[in-house]
Write an enzyme that holds these catalytic residues in place. Structure first.
Site, PDB file in Angstrom:
ATOM      1  NE  ARG A 111      38.459  38.043  39.145  1.00 58.10           N
ATOM      2  CZ  ARG A 111      37.667  38.631  40.015  1.00 58.10           C
ATOM      3  NH1 ARG A 111      36.670  37.944  40.574  1.00 58.10           N
ATOM      4  NH2 ARG A 111      37.843  39.897  40.344  1.00 58.10           N
ATOM      5  CD  GLU A 120      32.154  35.938  34.549  1.00 53.37           C
ATOM      6  OE1 GLU A 120      32.236  37.071  35.060  1.00 53.37           O
ATOM      7  OE2 GLU A 120      32.061  34.886  35.213  1.00 53.37           O
ATOM      8  CG  HIS A 170      31.132  37.501  38.279  1.00 46.36           C
ATOM      9  ND1 HIS A 170      32.222  37.513  37.449  1.00 46.36           N
ATOM     10  CD2 HIS A 170      31.586  37.902  39.501  1.00 46.36           C
ATOM     11  CE1 HIS A 170      33.286  37.908  38.119  1.00 46.36           C
ATOM     12  NE2 HIS A 170      32.924  38.139  39.372  1.00 46.36           N
TER      13      HIS A 170
END
Length: 703
Positions: free
Chosen positions: A235, A263, A286
């Site tokens: 994370r 993000e 991601h």
């Protein structure tokens, strides 16, 4: 269940859930801000990366489950969900291989500068001398922070590269993890600084929470070896990004990052990040869990979570403890929790100190539930209660079942529901009441000491409710006897530890009155007249939404009526077709018996929405009201809600020349939508059965 998918999952998953009877709607374009407007009407919400914040739970009217199609749940307000009685579940471990593969990919890309190699070659530049200088991974040391399923998967792959492995010692770690760590030769360190300062590579695999927020800060980075590699596929907020930028600018570390603090929340967007553009960073979008293999594995996990939830097991529920804690009394109350009278409200749904009829007297004392006054509104004869026939049972919740000889049964939870829940809309009705009957009931209550008649509620049952019903039936009942009409009556006491979670779940749910609209109206009048005490409650039996049989009251017009005039009135707005016998009405039609003949009556136009679309309302407005109005001054007719066998009702029509309109029960969803919108059907429209018996419970204050 009605399930909303706010992110894309394989169509096969939706097909499997639909085959189980669920309604599935996939809306992958929904953003976090769109969810509050979209969540109404859904029992479950499935998300991957879409955030689920407070406004979603405040807007939800049926939501009982949120599933995170992955492991981390930091994008979901789990505590707010718990306050609303919503389980938040995840699917851990299913994407471990995919994330581990990307982690090793980032490590290789950094060590061999793969991204820069590719960029130069695509720009037509050959620079073998520059890119031939790499350290290599064999014999290096990797410090793994977070030895869960992903951390172990990384360790297994790193070991194949000849990398030495180390991690942090953690008390209480599962035996299987300890054994696997020993097999891989992972060295354990007691202190974080010892792990970080001796690692050539540090890889992060921890959840986002208060303890891990900015775990990697300036002090952490100062501990790392010169030119060490930092990997983060967990994370973004685990790293203090400003501190990392300074370390990168100084050439102290290199980094491989799949996650960032800021993000974009959508799959595609314009986004600029100093960290992602830094020459000492290899970054990805991601995508750690974004392989076909991982997506199918996660989708299978989502199906398993939903299957378990519908069976009464909140599998992988990350806020279960909060759900249970909210049900336990704290012993103290803040000023904000006091009601308008200055009292501290007791729990909305609570155990009650019941007195139960003794088993030897139960077959004689327990009677069918009936209105305590006849249709004329006159008070009924007083019922005499003998306290010696009842025993103190202590404050508790109870499970109450009625069963037929043929094996059919209905089961619910008996509890005390605060009257304020009926006043503020947390318990909703769908039928209007007749003021005359409410007044008669008020007079009756003031002069009689009948056993309390249970108000019947229905709700969308959650896991604690289902689990309680399944568990309690394995224990001996307090009562088990043949009751009125041959229906067996059985009562169990709910264990105290189970009652806490059950009370919390019931308090968070929305309930609908199935039987007892007039009793509730009378109780509200009494409550308002006595000062709206927070302690005032009604004894209720709560069933699941599909736990009772729903039928309709028909409408009989007393005769004699002019058959030709009735048919002429009907054909003005409705389609009338002769039928060979009693038709089976469906929503959008009703049957008619008139002058010895049967007819099927259907709508010729769309009936509208909400209240105006209900069959009984169409019949009342377009036929019955007008029929009564046109009869004024000519003959006295009356419209009466009736139940009973059609043969008996037909015989009554033949005797007096009246008419009979037969109705189908409205869909249950139509009732709840009507109640949610604040609408009401005419009195005596629906009939839920079986009704609870009277005489099982007494309040302790009864003489």
């Amino acid at each position: 269940m009605h399930i909303l998918f706010a992110d894309r999952l394989p169509e096969q998953t939706l097909a499997e859930l639909r085959a189980r009877g669920h309604t599935c709607v996939m809306e992958p374009g929904l953003a976090a801000d769109d969810l509050p407007a979209a969540v109404a009407g859904f029992d479950a919400l499935v998300v991957r990366s879409t955030e689920v914040r407070r406004p979603v739970f405040e807007a939800a009217d049926r939501l009982a489950l949120v599933v995170r199609a992955g492991s981390g749940t930091n994008t979901i307000d789990s505590e707010v969900a718990a306050a609303r009685g919503v389980c938040v579940c995840n699917v851990p471990g299913r994407n471990a291989a995919a994330v581990a593969e990307l982690t090793l990919g980032l490590l290789l890309a950094i060590d061999r500068r793969i991204a820069d190699n590719v960029a130069d070659l695509r720009n037509g530049q050959w620079d073998k001398e520059r890119y031939s200088n790499a350290r290599g991974l064999l014999g290096s040391t990797m410090g793994i922070i977070g030895l869960g399923s992903v951390g172990l998967a990384v360790a297994e792959r790193a070991a194949a590269f000849g990398i030495r492995l180390q991690a942090l010692a953690k008390p209480g770690r599962a035996d299987a993890v300890v054994r696997r760590a020993e097999e891989l030769g992972i060295t354990m360190h007691d202190a974080l600084h010892a792990l970080v300062s001796t690692s050539d590579v540090v890889t992060l695999h921890v959840p986002s929470c208060a303890e891990t927020h900015h775990l990697v800060d300036a002090g952490f980075l100062d501990l790392m070896k010169q030119d060490a590699i930092l990997l983060n596929t967990s994370r973004g907020d685990v790293i203090d990004e400003q501190a990392l930028l300074k370390a990168l600018d100084a050439g102290a570390v290199r980094a491989g990052l799949d996650v960032f603090t800021d993000e974009p929340g959508s799959g595609r967007a314009r986004w600029d990040s100093l960290l992602a553009r830094h020459p000492n960073v290899v970054a990805t979008h991601h995508i750690g869990a974004s392989t076909e293999q991982a997506q199918h594995a996660i989708a299978a996990g989502v199906t398993e979570v939903i299957d378990a939830f519908t069976a009464g097991e909140p599998r992988n529920c990350v806020n279960l403890q909060s759900l249970e804690q909210r049900a336990r009394p704290s012993g103290r109350a803040s000023a904000a929790s006091a009601d308008a009278s200055g009292q501290t409200p007791r729990a909305l749904v609570r155990p009650f100190p019941a007195r139960l009829v003794t088993p030897d007297w139960a077959p004689y004392t327990v009677v069918p539930l009936a209105d305590p006054f006849p249709d004329t509104g006159a008070a009924a004869e007083q019922v005499v209660i003998e306290p010696a026939r009842y025993d103190d049972a202590g404050a508790a919740l109870y499970v109450y079942r009625q069963a037929d000889d043929d094996g059919g049964s209905n089961i619910g939870v008996v509890c005390e529901m605060a009257v304020r829940a009926f006043a503020d809309g947390r318990v909703r009705g769908h039928e209007a009441v007749q003021p005359r009957r409410v007044e008669a009931l008020l007079r009756h209550n003031a002069t009689n000491v009948d056993p309390p008649a249970l108000v019947t509620l229905i709700h969308r049952a959650g896991p604690a409710f289902r689990r309680t019903l399944d568990t309690v039936r394995t224990s001996p009942p307090l009562l088990d006897f043949p009751g009125p009409g041959g229906r067996r009556q059985t009562v169990w006491r709910v264990a105290e530890e189970a009652a806490a979670a059950l009370s919390a779940e019931l308090a968070a749910a929305r309930h609908y009155i199935a039987d007892g609209h007039h009793r509730v109206a009378a109780a509200l009048r009494e409550w308002e007249g006595s000062g709206t005490s927070a302690d005032t409650g009604l004894l209720c039996v709560v069933h699941s939404m599909d736990g009772l049989q729903l039928s309709a009251f028909h409408r009989r017009v007393t005769g004699p009526v002019d058959a030709a005039a009735v048919l002429a009135l009907l054909t003005e707005t409705l389609a009338v077709r002769p039928a060979p016998g009693p038709p089976s009405p469906t929503p959008g039609s009703f049957g008619l018996y008139l002058a010895g003949r049967w007819f099927e009556v259907g709508f010729t136009a769309e009936p509208g929405e909400g209240h105006s679309a209900l069959d009984v309302v169409v019949l009342q407005r377009h036929v019955l009201d007008e029929l009564v109005r046109r009869s004024d001054g000519e003959q006295s007719i009356e419209v009466v809600p009736v139940r009973g066998s059609v043969e008996q009702l037909v015989a009554q029509c033949d005797a007096d020349g009246g008419a009979l309109f037969t109705l189908a029960p409205p869909p249950l969803d139509a009732l709840t939508r009507l109640a949610d919108a604040g609408g009401l059907m005419p009195p005596k429209t629906t009939y839920f059965q079986p009704k609870p018996c009277a005489g099982i419970f007494l309040r302790p204050a009864m003489p």
